[in-house]
Write an enzyme that holds these catalytic residues in place. Structure first.
Site, PDB file in Angstrom:
ATOM      1  CB  ILE A 186      -0.922   0.012   1.226  1.00  0.00           C
ATOM      2  CG1 ILE A 186      -1.799  -1.241   1.242  1.00  0.00           C
ATOM      3  CG2 ILE A 186      -1.791   1.280   1.237  1.00  0.00           C
ATOM      4  CD1 ILE A 186      -2.632  -1.383   2.502  1.00  0.00           C
ATOM      5  CG  HIS A 187       3.321   4.234  -2.889  1.00  0.00           C
ATOM      6  ND1 HIS A 187       4.603   4.053  -2.454  1.00  0.00           N
ATOM      7  CD2 HIS A 187       3.265   5.455  -3.459  1.00  0.00           C
ATOM      8  CE1 HIS A 187       5.322   5.118  -2.776  1.00  0.00           C
ATOM      9  NE2 HIS A 187       4.523   5.992  -3.393  1.00  0.00           N
TER      10      HIS A 187
END
Length: 425
Positions: A399-400
């Site tokens: 998850i960026h």
């Protein structure tokens, strides 16, 4: 208190993000009042829940009379006898005072006491190398207090030692004075009320002194077993640790007497572990389940200024158990996005995954040093509990822009000799 210290750092960062904030000034008394009110509310909440569930609660100090009976003594000295088919001992432990050190008991406090101080402890010496010692020293420094940690041997002995070194390195860089290889000899009160501590450097045998407002002992804990009259019940303890010997079902040497939590030998001294063990024991006693507590791969976090979360084996434990040639370690330094704008030092932000070298490379342990380590570790703990491999983790979409995604990007092995640094997170 850890959160209070973190907020101080965030206030400093805020100006870099465009917030116009005044110079922060911490009010110890207001923080202490909030902490104490929270603890009192928890205690009251437990009392209410017990009453709602028709659990009879006795507020007294108990000890065994025989294997099926305890005697409770109230604050007023009134005695009450209680008998039961099953008895569970969950008395926990208390911080230990080093009574062999002159002045330690008279002038020092423990980690239990610091949360009830109504006024700031001022310049503080923390003696110890456990997670309790480092956590206390960390938030005291974060609150702007002059803080010193005195470590006799190695910090965080039960944890991965590379990670432990990074934890103390970060603390030292950010203001905590660390005295290594030293042990206190005596504590004396000066005429102005301050405390003078004399210690010795174990390597050079050189003595030194320092003056402090508070001396905090964090040199281990002792189980609350000595006053229980366990011998009258036939419950066996380890003569060295005074902890109660238990089996996989939490049963003591007397089958109908059980022990859970810190008071039991060989159990992690962690509150969530004791809670789950107690819940499972209650279900077994009520014949609702036969599940036993699994003490493998228990996740935990050390809430030092830069948090250290881990689950599974340390690198040292993995090598000792499987052999160095059967262990592969993937690792990387990284820079959290929230460190970029305020130009925070990320030199100690580090991730390490310890795996079996043979495919599919089962994950033996995960070690994370950085912001929100507890949240990150909790998520990966489930996967490791379910038998995650290195390939499973590498196929996990990150998850960026989060710190946790760096775990799923680990490609560098410690055997490769390359610089395991990730930038521009």
């Amino acid at each position: 208190m850890h959160q209070a210290a973190l907020l101080g750092g965030m206030i400093h960062d805020a100006s870099h993000y465009g917030w116009k904030v005044a110079q922060p000034l911490h009010d110890w008394g207001k923080m202490a009042e909030a902490v104490q009110n929270h603890v009192k509310s928890l205690n009251w909440g437990h009392r209410v829940q017990l009453q709602d569930r028709k659990v009879k609660y006795f507020n007294f100090k108990a000890s065994f009379v025989n294997p099926h009976m305890v005697c409770g003594v109230s604050k007023g000295g009134e005695e009450t006898l209680l008998s039961a088919d099953h008895i569970v001992i969950a008395t926990g432990g208390r911080p230990r005072y080093p009574t062999h050190i002159e002045g330690a008991l008279e002038y020092g406090i423990t980690s239990d006491d610091i949360f009830w101080l109504k006024e700031s402890p001022g310049k503080t010496l923390v003696v110890g190398a456990s997670y309790v010692a480092l956590e206390c020293a960390g938030f005291l420094t974060g609150l702007g207090l002059d803080t010193t940690v005195m470590i006799r041997s190695v910090p965080l002995r039960a944890f991965d030692q590379q990670m432990a070194s990074l934890v103390t390195e970060h603390m030292a860089v950010h203001g905590t004075r660390i005295l290594r290889g030293c042990t206190p000899l005596r504590v004396e009160r000066l005429s102005d009320g301050r405390l003078q501590v004399t210690w010795v450097d174990l390597a050079s045998d050189k003595k030194d002194t320092g003056t402090f407002d508070t001396v905090l002992w964090a040199v281990g804990r002792v189980p609350e077993t000595r006053g229980l009259n366990l011998e009258k019940a036939g419950v066996r303890t380890n003569p060295n640790t005074q902890k109660i010997l238990v089996d996989a079902q939490e049963a003591t040497s007397v089958p109908h007497i059980y022990a859970i939590g810190d008071v039991a030998e060989g159990r992690p001294e962690l509150t969530p572990t004791a809670i789950m063990a107690g819940r499972l024991l209650a279900q077994r006693l009520c014949s609702r389940s036969s599940d036993l507590m699994d003490y493998d791969n228990v996740p935990t976090t050390v809430f030092t200024p830069l948090e250290y979360g881990c689950v599974g084996l340390s690198e040292e434990e993995a090598v000792a158990r499987h052999g160095e040639e059967r262990v592969e370690v993937y690792h990387a330094y990284y820079k959290p996005l929230e460190f970029v704008v305020p130009e925070r030092d990320a030199s100690q932000c580090y991730i390490k995954m310890v795996c079996l070298r043979e495919p599919p490379q089962l994950v033996l342990g995960l070690h994370f040093l950085g912001p929100n380590a507890g949240e990150v570790t909790q998520g990966f703990a489930l996967g490791i509990k379910c038998g995650a491999s290195y390939q499973h983790v590498m196929r996990t979409v990150g998850i960026h822009p989060t710190c946790a995604e760096e775990v799923a990007k680990l490609r560098i092995s410690k055997r490769s000799g390359l610089d395991p640094t990730v930038t521009g997170c």
